[in-house]
Design a protein around this motif. Structure first.
Motif, PDB file in Angstrom:
ATOM      1  N   SER A   1       7.303-126.024  18.420  1.00 56.40           N
ATOM      2  CA  SER A   1       8.068-125.383  16.673  1.00 56.40           C
ATOM      3  C   SER A   1      10.041-125.377  17.448  1.00 56.40           C
ATOM      4  O   SER A   1      10.177-125.493  17.879  1.00 56.40           O
TER       5      SER A   1
ATOM      6  N   VAL B   1      14.092-130.335  13.318  1.00 52.57           N
ATOM      7  CA  VAL B   1      12.603-131.060  12.641  1.00 52.57           C
ATOM      8  C   VAL B   1      11.876-132.251  12.662  1.00 52.57           C
ATOM      9  O   VAL B   1      11.391-132.732  12.969  1.00 52.57           O
TER      10      VAL B   1
ATOM     11  N   ILE C   1      12.265-134.560  15.287  1.00 53.95           N
ATOM     12  CA  ILE C   1      10.759-134.466  16.569  1.00 53.95           C
ATOM     13  C   ILE C   1       9.902-135.856  15.401  1.00 53.95           C
ATOM     14  O   ILE C   1       9.188-136.228  16.651  1.00 53.95           O
ATOM     15  N   ARG C   2      10.196-134.546  14.114  1.00 57.03           N
ATOM     16  CA  ARG C   2       9.085-135.677  13.946  1.00 57.03           C
ATOM     17  C   ARG C   2       9.609-137.676  12.864  1.00 57.03           C
ATOM     18  O   ARG C   2       8.132-138.186  13.625  1.00 57.03           O
TER      19      ARG C   2
ATOM     20  N   PRO D   1       5.509-131.891  14.453  1.00 56.33           N
ATOM     21  CA  PRO D   1       6.335-129.774  14.291  1.00 56.33           C
ATOM     22  C   PRO D   1       6.320-129.174  13.599  1.00 56.33           C
ATOM     23  O   PRO D   1       5.302-129.656  12.367  1.00 56.33           O
TER      24      PRO D   1
END
Length: 306
Positions: free
Chosen positions: A59, A76, A79-80, A87
């Motif tokens: 997170s 986010v 990371i995705r 995430p």
């Protein structure tokens, strides 16, 4: 996920659980969005260091007053798109209208980010207490209800083993957690704590109130004792005397402090494992080494097949 009684604390084996085998323990990690290019580089190094541990999810937090909204979304999304990790984006009620939050949530859903950590949020800097906007949400229950109406988000929420500082009582605090569950929350993640008994007693009380979603312990390795004191004062958590004693005289001794911090967090997690806990959420503070070491001590190792 788990069930426990306080008596389990006294039945601990002295042997580490991770010796000779990989553990079935599941972990998740929290990061905060970077403010500078250097901090962005450090965050990404942390992300890549922890990725091989195959976390359940990671997170990215949301600054007080919604101040990091864009940076949270950027972190986010990266990371995705650039890792194998799933995430989750923090989303709070502070500093935004219902319409603005709805737009943010819709953007997350359309980009494939379908896990939200829904929180009331901390008040903006300079304000002592949360004050709902006239065009905003009154609290996290309303936020959760609205998110679930928009899409079938997976929703994690926060909880306080020692009581939220704004709660009228511990029973009222549990009542509110039950409302969040009934609104659609699928798991709760605790604020950090240091005594395992605190968490296990909280589980017993939550179960007695009909709260049956997983309640994941939030683990914060002590990178700086002075910061822990500050964080604890802000969120109403107790710093036990034994922890103060352990860190006495080493605030300027980074090497020793790091070793003590790893010992404290590893022992905390070992006791919880023995009590039946199988999921752990780590507040990384965008630093990988301590968290990686604690995970290793629990038997959470890089997956050879990855």
């Amino acid at each position: 996920m788990l069930a426990s009684t306080n008596s389990q604390i006294t039945q601990q084996s002295s042997a580490p659980l991770a010796i000779g085998k990989r553990s079935a323990v599941k972990v998740s990690f929290e990061f905060f969005p970077p403010k500078t290019e250097k901090m962005a580089e450090n965050l990404w190094q942390t992300v890549k260091r922890l990725e091989p541990l195959d976390p359940s999810f990671v997170s990215v937090t949301y600054g007080a007053g919604g101040t990091t909204r864009d940076r949270t979304h950027e972190a986010v999304s990266r990371i995705r798109n650039e890792t194998r990790m799933d995430p989750a984006a923090h989303l709070t009620c502070v500093g935004a209208s219902v319409a603005e939050i709805e737009e943010i949530a819709e953007e997350y859903w359309q980009s494939g980010i379908k896990h939200i950590v829904a929180l009331r949020g901390d008040p903006p800097e300079g304000e002592a207490r949360f004050k709902a906007r006239k065009d905003g949400f009154a609290g996290s229950v309303e936020l959760i209800e609205h998110l679930k109406k928009l899409h079938d988000f997976e929703i994690s929420v926060g909880c306080y083993p020692e009581i939220h500082p704004d709660a009228a009582s511990s029973l009222a605090d549990l009542d509110y957690l039950k409302r969040k569950m009934d609104a659609g929350a699928t798991r709760a993640i605790t604020q950090f704590f240091f005594d395992p008994e605190t968490y296990l007693r909280f589980l017993d009380r939550a179960l007695a109130q009909g709260i049956d979603i997983p309640i994941i312990p939030g683990i914060l390795p002590v990178t700086s004792y002075s910061n822990i004191k500050k964080f604890s004062a802000q969120c109403g958590m107790q710093v036990p005397a034994w922890l103060t004693h352990l860190f006495e005289g080493i605030e300027e001794d980074a090497a020793t402090r790091k070793l003590v911090a790893a010992m404290v967090a590893s022992e905390q997690c070992r006791i919880l494992q023995k009590a039946g806990v199988s999921d752990f959420h780590f507040y990384t503070l965008n630093r990988a080494d301590l968290v990686y070491a604690v995970c290793h001590s629990m038997g959470v190792r890089p997956n050879p097949a990855s």
